[in-house]
Design an enzyme around this catalytic site. Structure first.
Site, PDB file in Angstrom:
ATOM      1  N   LYS A  55       0.809  -1.220   0.000  1.00 23.43           N
ATOM      2  CA  LYS A  55       0.000   0.000   0.000  1.00 23.43           C
ATOM      3  C   LYS A  55       0.843   1.271   0.000  1.00 23.43           C
ATOM      4  O   LYS A  55       0.385   2.326  -0.393  1.00 23.43           O
ATOM      5  CB  LYS A  55      -0.960   0.015   1.187  1.00 23.43           C
ATOM      6  N   SER A  80      -8.675   1.580   8.636  1.00 24.24           N
ATOM      7  CA  SER A  80      -8.132   1.144   9.914  1.00 24.24           C
ATOM      8  C   SER A  80      -6.969   0.211   9.640  1.00 24.24           C
ATOM      9  O   SER A  80      -6.397  -0.384  10.531  1.00 24.24           O
ATOM     10  CB  SER A  80      -9.200   0.439  10.734  1.00 24.24           C
ATOM     11  N   GLU A 206      -9.740 -14.002  -3.465  1.00 17.38           N
ATOM     12  CA  GLU A 206     -10.406 -13.344  -2.336  1.00 17.38           C
ATOM     13  C   GLU A 206     -10.930 -14.389  -1.354  1.00 17.38           C
ATOM     14  O   GLU A 206     -10.982 -15.579  -1.662  1.00 17.38           O
ATOM     15  CB  GLU A 206     -11.513 -12.401  -2.830  1.00 17.38           C
ATOM     16  N   GLY A 210     -16.226 -13.665   1.205  1.00 19.84           N
ATOM     17  CA  GLY A 210     -16.437 -12.339   0.623  1.00 19.84           C
ATOM     18  C   GLY A 210     -16.107 -12.324  -0.856  1.00 19.84           C
ATOM     19  O   GLY A 210     -15.203 -11.626  -1.297  1.00 19.84           O
ATOM     20  N   ASP A 212     -17.331 -11.000  -3.540  1.00 18.49           N
ATOM     21  CA  ASP A 212     -18.006  -9.999  -4.387  1.00 18.49           C
ATOM     22  C   ASP A 212     -17.282  -9.814  -5.714  1.00 18.49           C
ATOM     23  O   ASP A 212     -17.908  -9.586  -6.742  1.00 18.49           O
ATOM     24  CB  ASP A 212     -18.110  -8.659  -3.654  1.00 18.49           C
ATOM     25  N   SER A 307       1.127  -9.783  -0.247  1.00 21.82           N
ATOM     26  CA  SER A 307       0.827  -8.349  -0.220  1.00 21.82           C
ATOM     27  C   SER A 307       1.212  -7.620   1.059  1.00 21.82           C
ATOM     28  O   SER A 307       1.400  -6.408   1.044  1.00 21.82           O
ATOM     29  CB  SER A 307      -0.663  -8.145  -0.508  1.00 21.82           C
TER      30      SER A 307
END
Ligand SMILES: *Cc1c(COP(=O)(O)O)cnc(C)c1O
Length: 323
Positions: A55, A80, A206, A210, A212, A307
């Site tokens: 990130k 968070s 994923e 979850g 999606d 990651s």
């Protein structure tokens, strides 16, 4: 509505911006993993990136692209997790004041780490207050720029530099497995792969609870799901972004899912065999490879992005000793 999607040129520009600032993280291999999968696995170790996750790349690139005026007014974001620390550290390095909106009940260690990097932490009650309203209010009053965690051109471009380095370092790949939350990392990685290794199949991974992203790719439109429960706390997003989905639907072959038990087993593998700490979300891609979510042709060259490595020591110890 016309969206300007990021391109590989944006990734190339991001990598120039990040040169000498972000670590060019190592690529590790494992004979054990290769034997188990009968493939050749190349692990890109973003758990060893500055602040412990990829990130930093997107956060730094986004702030570096602001105008002088925007920099003076500062940056606000809500998170968070790793994006908060990425923005805080990037702001500190670039001399830009950052404000992070975090839930009151976020882990104390995370709030402290974010403050240590020099950010102002604004707390909110996630049961009675809406973080978007707080962010909009701050933007309105102070002129701060909002940098969201994934649906942003310069964030996606920055995240794409990890896969760019991986392919530059090891050569073309047959597969690339990427952890998927809101899709910044996957979209950026896909841009790099289609430019540098056009035959490579890019796959998002994923949590099963979850999925999606999987539903969205298969249905051809962004699908929103109820808040999932998984130990992969960096991938609990309930919908993909407009920009990330725009890139993903063009360049991503498929999206796979793995279970929490498979993530735990993968975390143990990294600790025991490869001597590295990888957080649950960081194990998504590797868990798909090691637990047979797809069968590779013999000898396939498979890139896997690890990651991040930010996991609270107490929970980590719990995962490692869980049988
Ligand atoms: C944020 C994050 C992800 C998911 O990235 P997206 O760009 O939101 O898809 C995966 N792993 C880690 C460690 C993260 O912090």
């Amino acid at each position: 509505m016309s969206l300007v999607l990021p391109t590989y040129d944006d990734v190339v520009r991001a990598s120039a911006t990040l040169k000498g600032v972000a670590h060019r993280t190592p690529v590790m291999t494992s004979t054990t993993a290769d034997r188990a999968t009968r493939a050749q696995l190349f692990f890109k170790c973003e758990n060893l990136q500055r602040m412990g996750a990829f990130k930093f790349r997107g956060g730094y690139n986004a702030i570096a692209n602001l105008s002088a005026e925007q920099r003076r007014a500062g940056v606000v974001t809500f998170s968070s997790g790793n994006h908060a620390q990425a923005i805080a550290l990037a702001g500190k390095l670039l001399g830009v004041q950052t404000t992070i909106i975090m839930p009151i009940d976020a882990p104390v260690a995370k709030k402290a780490a974010t403050r240590e990097y020099g950010a102002t932490v604004v707390e909110y009650d996630r049961y009675t207050q809406n973080r978007d309203d707080i962010a909009r209010d701050l933007q309105h009053k102070t002129g701060m720029t909002l940098i969201p965690p994934y649906d942003h051109l310069h964030v996606i471009a920055g995240q794409g530099t990890a896969a760019k380095e991986l392919i530059e370092d090891v050569g073309e790949l047959d597969y690339l497995l990427v952890c998927l939350g809101g899709g910044g990392l996957l979209a950026g990685s896909a841009l790099s792969a289609q430019a540098l290794s056009p035959h490579c199949k890019v796959l998002g991974v994923e949590p099963e609870a979850g999925n999606d992203g999987q539903q969205s790719l298969r249905r051809g439109e962004v699908v929103t799901i109820a808040a999932p429960r998984s130990i992969a706390d960096g991938a609990l997003t309930t919908y993909l972004g407009q920009l990330t989905f725009g890139v993903i639907r063009q360049y991503v072959a498929d999206i796979l899912t793995v279970t929490d038990l498979q993530l735990i087993s993968t975390m143990k593998f990294f600790a025991e065999r490869m001597k590295i700490v990888v957080e649950p979300t960081g194990c998504l891609g590797a868990a798909a490879a090691l637990h047979g979510a797809l069968a590779f042709p013999e000898g396939a060259r498979v890139g896997v992005i690890l990651s991040g490595g930010n996991v609270d020591l107490k929970s980590y110890a719990g995962f490692l000793t869980q049988s």
